[in-house]
Write a protein that holds these residues in place. Structure first.
Motif, PDB file in Angstrom:
ATOM      1  N   ALA A  17      44.970  60.333 -34.757  1.00 42.60           N
ATOM      2  CA  ALA A  17      44.392  61.524 -34.137  1.00 42.60           C
ATOM      3  C   ALA A  17      44.121  62.601 -35.171  1.00 42.60           C
ATOM      4  N   ILE A  18      45.043  62.769 -36.123  1.00 44.20           N
ATOM      5  CA  ILE A  18      44.848  63.767 -37.174  1.00 44.20           C
ATOM      6  C   ILE A  18      43.658  63.388 -38.036  1.00 44.20           C
ATOM      7  N   GLU A  19      43.528  62.096 -38.338  1.00 37.97           N
ATOM      8  CA  GLU A  19      42.400  61.650 -39.152  1.00 37.97           C
ATOM      9  C   GLU A  19      41.078  61.944 -38.445  1.00 37.97           C
ATOM     10  N   ARG A  20      41.028  61.743 -37.129  1.00 36.17           N
ATOM     11  CA  ARG A  20      39.797  62.010 -36.382  1.00 36.17           C
ATOM     12  C   ARG A  20      39.465  63.489 -36.360  1.00 36.17           C
ATOM     13  N   SER A  21      40.498  64.354 -36.501  1.00 36.49           N
ATOM     14  CA  SER A  21      40.253  65.795 -36.420  1.00 36.49           C
ATOM     15  C   SER A  21      39.688  66.369 -37.709  1.00 36.49           C
ATOM     16  N   LEU A  22      39.709  65.606 -38.806  1.00 38.87           N
ATOM     17  CA  LEU A  22      39.170  66.110 -40.064  1.00 38.87           C
ATOM     18  C   LEU A  22      37.647  66.134 -40.000  1.00 38.87           C
ATOM     19  N   ALA A  59      55.761  79.235 -30.647  1.00 38.14           N
ATOM     20  CA  ALA A  59      54.613  78.327 -30.724  1.00 38.14           C
ATOM     21  C   ALA A  59      54.985  77.104 -31.542  1.00 38.14           C
ATOM     22  N   ASN A  60      54.582  75.928 -31.065  1.00 41.23           N
ATOM     23  CA  ASN A  60      54.697  74.675 -31.808  1.00 41.23           C
ATOM     24  C   ASN A  60      53.294  74.268 -32.234  1.00 41.23           C
ATOM     25  N   LEU A  61      53.064  74.155 -33.539  1.00 43.92           N
ATOM     26  CA  LEU A  61      51.733  73.863 -34.068  1.00 43.92           C
ATOM     27  C   LEU A  61      51.645  72.383 -34.415  1.00 43.92           C
ATOM     28  N   ALA A  62      50.722  71.680 -33.753  1.00 41.28           N
ATOM     29  CA  ALA A  62      50.570  70.240 -33.953  1.00 41.28           C
ATOM     30  C   ALA A  62      49.103  69.899 -34.144  1.00 41.28           C
ATOM     31  N   GLY A  63      48.847  68.675 -34.628  1.00 40.30           N
ATOM     32  CA  GLY A  63      47.480  68.232 -34.859  1.00 40.30           C
ATOM     33  C   GLY A  63      46.728  67.955 -33.574  1.00 40.30           C
ATOM     34  N   GLN A  64      47.448  67.515 -32.537  1.00 41.87           N
ATOM     35  CA  GLN A  64      46.847  67.214 -31.242  1.00 41.87           C
ATOM     36  C   GLN A  64      47.830  67.639 -30.154  1.00 41.87           C
ATOM     37  N   PRO A  65      47.344  67.985 -28.953  1.00 37.70           N
ATOM     38  CA  PRO A  65      48.257  68.334 -27.857  1.00 37.70           C
ATOM     39  C   PRO A  65      49.253  67.213 -27.592  1.00 37.70           C
ATOM     40  N   GLU A 108      35.220  84.984 -43.182  1.00 33.85           N
ATOM     41  CA  GLU A 108      35.255  85.106 -41.732  1.00 33.85           C
ATOM     42  C   GLU A 108      36.326  84.236 -41.072  1.00 33.85           C
ATOM     43  N   GLY A 109      36.983  83.364 -41.872  1.00 34.29           N
ATOM     44  CA  GLY A 109      37.978  82.483 -41.280  1.00 34.29           C
ATOM     45  C   GLY A 109      38.272  81.299 -42.174  1.00 34.29           C
ATOM     46  N   PRO A 110      38.817  80.209 -41.628  1.00 30.09           N
ATOM     47  CA  PRO A 110      39.159  79.026 -42.435  1.00 30.09           C
ATOM     48  C   PRO A 110      37.927  78.393 -43.066  1.00 30.09           C
ATOM     49  N   SER A 111      38.089  77.905 -44.290  1.00 31.21           N
ATOM     50  CA  SER A 111      37.024  77.128 -44.934  1.00 31.21           C
ATOM     51  C   SER A 111      37.359  75.641 -44.943  1.00 31.21           C
ATOM     52  N   GLY A 112      38.633  75.299 -44.736  1.00 32.15           N
ATOM     53  CA  GLY A 112      39.061  73.907 -44.680  1.00 32.15           C
ATOM     54  C   GLY A 112      39.369  73.495 -43.252  1.00 32.15           C
ATOM     55  N   PRO A 113      39.774  72.243 -43.066  1.00 34.58           N
ATOM     56  CA  PRO A 113      40.048  71.740 -41.720  1.00 34.58           C
ATOM     57  C   PRO A 113      41.285  72.373 -41.103  1.00 34.58           C
ATOM     58  N   ILE A 114      41.249  72.545 -39.790  1.00 38.40           N
ATOM     59  CA  ILE A 114      42.421  72.997 -39.041  1.00 38.40           C
ATOM     60  C   ILE A 114      43.296  71.771 -38.788  1.00 38.40           C
ATOM     61  N   ALA A 115      44.484  71.782 -39.359  1.00 41.67           N
ATOM     62  CA  ALA A 115      45.350  70.608 -39.263  1.00 41.67           C
ATOM     63  C   ALA A 115      46.406  70.743 -38.177  1.00 41.67           C
ATOM     64  N   ALA A 116      46.711  71.968 -37.756  1.00 43.03           N
ATOM     65  CA  ALA A 116      47.718  72.164 -36.716  1.00 43.03           C
ATOM     66  C   ALA A 116      47.425  73.467 -35.995  1.00 43.03           C
ATOM     67  N   ARG A 117      47.693  73.465 -34.690  1.00 44.88           N
ATOM     68  CA  ARG A 117      47.482  74.680 -33.901  1.00 44.88           C
ATOM     69  C   ARG A 117      48.398  74.679 -32.708  1.00 44.88           C
ATOM     70  N   GLY A 118      48.653  75.860 -32.166  1.00 46.51           N
ATOM     71  CA  GLY A 118      49.510  75.980 -30.987  1.00 46.51           C
ATOM     72  C   GLY A 118      49.392  77.362 -30.390  1.00 46.51           C
ATOM     73  N   LEU A 119      49.681  77.468 -29.102  1.00 43.59           N
ATOM     74  CA  LEU A 119      49.584  78.732 -28.380  1.00 43.59           C
ATOM     75  C   LEU A 119      50.929  79.433 -28.345  1.00 43.59           C
ATOM     76  N   LEU A 120      50.917  80.745 -28.481  1.00 43.66           N
ATOM     77  CA  LEU A 120      52.131  81.540 -28.321  1.00 43.66           C
ATOM     78  C   LEU A 120      52.465  81.645 -26.843  1.00 43.66           C
ATOM     79  N   ALA A 121      53.728  81.361 -26.511  1.00 51.83           N
ATOM     80  CA  ALA A 121      54.177  81.408 -25.120  1.00 51.83           C
ATOM     81  C   ALA A 121      55.530  82.099 -25.064  1.00 51.83           C
ATOM     82  N   LYS A 122      55.870  82.650 -23.910  1.00 55.28           N
ATOM     83  CA  LYS A 122      57.166  83.309 -23.745  1.00 55.28           C
ATOM     84  C   LYS A 122      58.291  82.298 -23.865  1.00 55.28           C
ATOM     85  N   ILE A 123      59.364  82.719 -24.505  1.00 56.27           N
ATOM     86  CA  ILE A 123      60.539  81.866 -24.645  1.00 56.27           C
ATOM     87  C   ILE A 123      61.383  81.984 -23.377  1.00 56.27           C
TER      88      ILE A 123
END
Length: 240
Positions: free
Chosen positions: A70-75, A131-137, A225-240
């Motif tokens: 999945a990470i490879e496909r996201s590049l 937030a937990n930052l991962a390559g895919q949900p 304006e933002g990232p120039s390379g691939p986004i490898a991990a992302r996650g949403l901030l949520a209440k603990i």
């Protein structure tokens, strides 16, 4: 800019050593300091005792074989093949045991929650965010983060092994509701970093905002304006 949380240098180092994010020279120096200084050794033991009950409550989770595909496909499809291979090797090296993952995720909260506030807390007290930052949900996180709105501080822990990709750096971004990325700086592999949020940005750190990590050339993104390379991990901030 807001003041950084007032945990002492010794306490920060003890927490990081108990968490297991130190490596190489830093780990050796911490262990040597434990041998020399009984007070520092006691700090490390105290952090280990504080974290262990929380870690024990987290069930083991093995990463799925599909994670790396999945990470490879996201590049990016137009990326050069040599660069893509290097980055894929980097993220494949990012596997961590469930104990380390649980400790890192919980420690991000515990470190902040146990720091005394510089002033009386506001009323009503705003909730902490995680937030937990991962390559895919649903994939195993590669970074974990916690934000304490009372102290205006974000702590980020990288679960990526040090030295896995020496040709690139990992840049952290805040993407609020307006969709415009704001750089929060670099995150070194295998370390925890506390970031005091400057006033224009602290107002944008809220539930539902996104944190993302991009893989960039040394020095960071070449795109103003933002990232120039691939986004490898992302996650949403949520209440603990």
């Amino acid at each position: 800019m807001s003041d950084a949380p007032d945990l002492s240098e010794a306490e920060v180092l003890a927490a990081e050593h108990a968490l297991g994010v130190l490596a190489g020279r830093e780990r050796a120096e911490a262990e040597a300091r434990m041998a020399r200084e009984s007070e520092f050794a006691a700090l490390v033991d105290a952090w280990r005792e504080r974290l262990q009950p929380l870690v024990d409550a987290v069930p083991e989770v093995a990463p799925r074989p599909a994670v790396w595909a999945a990470i490879e496909r996201s590049l990016p499809a137009n990326d050069d093949s040599a660069g893509a291979v290097r980055r894929l090797r980097f993220w494949r090296g990012a596997t961590v045991g469930s104990l380390g993952l649980a400790a890192a995720s919980l420690a991000a909260v515990v470190v902040l929650a146990n720091r005394p506030p510089a002033a009386a807390p506001p009323e009503p007290m705003a909730p902490m965010l995680n937030a937990n930052l991962a390559g895919q949900p649903g994939a195993q996180p590669l970074f974990v983060a916690a934000y304490d709105p009372m102290r205006k501080a974000l702590i980020v822990t990288s679960l990526v092994p040090p030295g896995a990709d020496p040709l690139h750096v990992h840049q952290l971004w805040l993407i609020p509701q307006d969709g415009k990325p704001r750089s929060l700086g670099m995150v070194e592999p295998g370390t925890s970093k506390t970031m005091a949020m400057p006033k224009p940005i602290e107002e944008l750190v809220a539930e539902g905002a996104q944190l993302a990590v991009s893989v960039e050339p040394p020095g960071g993104s070449t795109n103003p304006e933002g990232p120039s390379g691939p986004i490898a991990a992302r996650g949403l901030l949520a209440k603990i």
